[in-house]
Design an enzyme around this catalytic site. Structure first.
Site, short mmCIF file in Angstrom:
data_model
loop_
_atom_site.label_atom_id
_atom_site.label_comp_id
_atom_site.label_asym_id
_atom_site.label_seq_id
_atom_site.Cartn_x
_atom_site.Cartn_y
_atom_site.Cartn_z
N LYS A 197 0.86 -1.18 0.00
CA LYS A 197 0.00 0.00 0.00
C LYS A 197 0.89 1.23 0.00
CE LYS A 197 -3.69 2.30 2.46
NZ LYS A 197 -4.70 2.19 3.51
N LYS A 221 1.32 10.01 5.63
CA LYS A 221 1.42 8.61 6.05
C LYS A 221 2.73 7.98 5.58
CE LYS A 221 -3.57 7.99 6.47
NZ LYS A 221 -4.69 7.02 6.38
N GLU A 237 7.60 -6.54 1.14
CA GLU A 237 6.37 -6.49 1.94
C GLU A 237 5.46 -7.67 1.61
OE1 GLU A 237 5.29 -4.85 4.39
OE2 GLU A 237 6.39 -2.97 4.52
N LYS A 252 -2.11 -1.65 -4.03
CA LYS A 252 -2.98 -0.47 -3.99
C LYS A 252 -2.15 0.79 -4.03
CE LYS A 252 -5.97 1.73 -0.65
NZ LYS A 252 -6.48 1.73 0.68
N SER A 278 -10.01 5.52 -4.82
CA SER A 278 -10.93 6.64 -4.99
C SER A 278 -10.44 7.66 -6.02
CB SER A 278 -11.17 7.31 -3.65
OG SER A 278 -9.94 7.73 -3.08
N TYR A 316 -14.89 1.05 -7.32
CA TYR A 316 -16.12 1.82 -7.10
C TYR A 316 -17.00 1.82 -8.35
CZ TYR A 316 -13.47 3.45 -3.08
OH TYR A 316 -12.73 3.49 -1.92
C1 PBG Z 1 -7.52 3.26 5.43
C2 PBG Z 1 -7.78 3.10 3.98
C3 PBG Z 1 -7.55 4.04 2.97
C4 PBG Z 1 -8.05 3.50 1.80
C5 PBG Z 1 -8.55 2.24 2.12
N1 PBG Z 1 -8.35 1.99 3.49
C6 PBG Z 1 -7.02 5.42 3.01
C7 PBG Z 1 -5.69 5.73 3.51
O1 PBG Z 1 -4.85 4.86 3.74
O2 PBG Z 1 -5.46 6.92 3.74
C8 PBG Z 1 -8.07 4.19 0.46
C9 PBG Z 1 -9.10 3.72 -0.48
C10 PBG Z 1 -9.37 4.64 -1.62
O3 PBG Z 1 -8.71 5.68 -1.83
O4 PBG Z 1 -10.31 4.32 -2.35
N2 PBG Z 1 -6.40 2.69 5.96
#
Ligand code: PBG
Length: 328
Positions: A197, A221, A237, A252, A278, A316
């Protein structure tokens, strides 16, 4: 010209194009991420994700019904936690009567065959918007966070999630959750590891949707999510999550990271998922809504993600595309 190789021959007619097609996107390939909020009769549009809503539990059931009838296999649930329930310790994350467990119970009762995937991370629940507990310098501490994640994962599984999906990027959380599940006799609760991620700007609209953007403020983050510049670190990872007992791996975001997806595919035989996040949704939707892109760009994006190695895709667009996809 006397050419032996004319690859265009196979492209000359529809029949040979179809026979040669390598990748097919079907209804079994899509997982629908959904936002759930408190209340009843609620359907709140997410401004930065046109076509996507936050649903109260009753309306979420209505929204999912036709999709489940049409063969939807799984949904991934994301709770929108009210600001007054957030605190620095994310206490609400382990409340068995919290929004996520209540939604899971309702969905599990209403849709017994539907796969329910619950996100394991603290950011929807923390007043600072980070995915874990922080020390006095604001650093997300690993081991104490993992303890809360383990508890959260058990709460979500007891409420009806057959799949828990740690999206927090703490070290060692897959192994810790696996051990706790074995201890609790939950031998069939599956772990979908958000193994790779990235600290991505493409999560922006999601943070608006769940309200973690305002909590997060200017913080970032980078101290736990991966640097977008790195590929070898991503494979490491994925290997760690394999060793720790993950059932499925995930990469992701998806489309900006197809090289990573293909790379993880090569080193692992586990089912591999990708999350079209998203920001990818917002970008494609903006293009289509403005008439800058044909709608077929959406299907193409998902096909590309599958071709690169994904067995299933969180998207989505599931709702929009579903009825147009073949049922297998
Ligand atoms: C939370 C999480 C996030 C997403 C899924 N779980 C956001 C983040 O890590 O800030 C993002 C999903 C998306 O952007 O559609 N840990």
């Amino acid at each position: 010209m006397h050419l032996i190789h004319r690859p265009r021959r196979m492209r000359a007619d529809s029949f040979s194009r179809r026979l040669a097609r390598e990748t097919l996107l079907t209804r079994n390939d899509l997982i629908y991420p959904v936002f759930v909020c408190e209340g009843s009769g609620e359907q709140q549009p997410v401004d930065s994700m046109p076509g996507i809503h936050r649903w109260s539990i009753d309306r979420l059931i209505d929204h999912l019904q036709p999709l489940v009838d049409a063969g939807l296999q799984a949904a991934a649930l994301f709770p929108v936690i009210e600001a007054e329930r957030k605190d620095p310790e994310a206490s609400e994350a382990v409340n068995p009567n919290g929004l996520a467990p209540r939604a899971l119970e309702a969905l599990a009762t209403h849709f017994p065959g539907l796969g329910l995937i619950a996100d394991v991370a603290l950011d929807p629940y923390t007043s600072h918007g980070l995915d874990g507990l922080v020390d006095d310098k604001g650093y997300v501490v690993n081991d104490a966070t993992v303890e809360v994640l383990v508890e959260q994962a058990l709460v979500l599984a007891r409420a009806g999630a057959q799949v828990v999906a740690p999206s927090d990027m703490m070290d060692g959380r897959i192994g810790a959750i696996r051990a706790a599940q074995e201890e609790a006799g939950m031998v069939n609760t599956r772990i979908l590891a958000y193994s790779v991620k990235y600290a991505s700007a493409f999560y922006g609209p999601f943070r608006d949707a769940v309200g973690s953007a305002s909590a997060l403020g200017k913080a970032d983050k980078l101290g736990f999510q991966l640097d977008p510049a790195n590929a070898r670190e991503a494979l490491r990872e994925a290997e760690l999550d394999l060793d720790e007992g993950a059932d499925m791996l995930m990469v992701k975001p998806a489309m900006p990271y197809l090289d990573i997806l293909a790379g993880v595919r090569e080193i692992s035989d586990l089912p591999l998922f990708a999350y079209q996040v998203s920001g990818e949704y917002a970008m494609l939707t903006a293009g289509v809504q403005n008439g800058w892109l044909p709608e077929s760009a959406i299907h193409e994006s998902l096909l590309a993600i599958k071709r690169a190695g994904a067995d299933a895709i969180l998207s989505y667009f599931t709702h929009k595309l579903f009825s147009g996809l073949p049922q297998t």
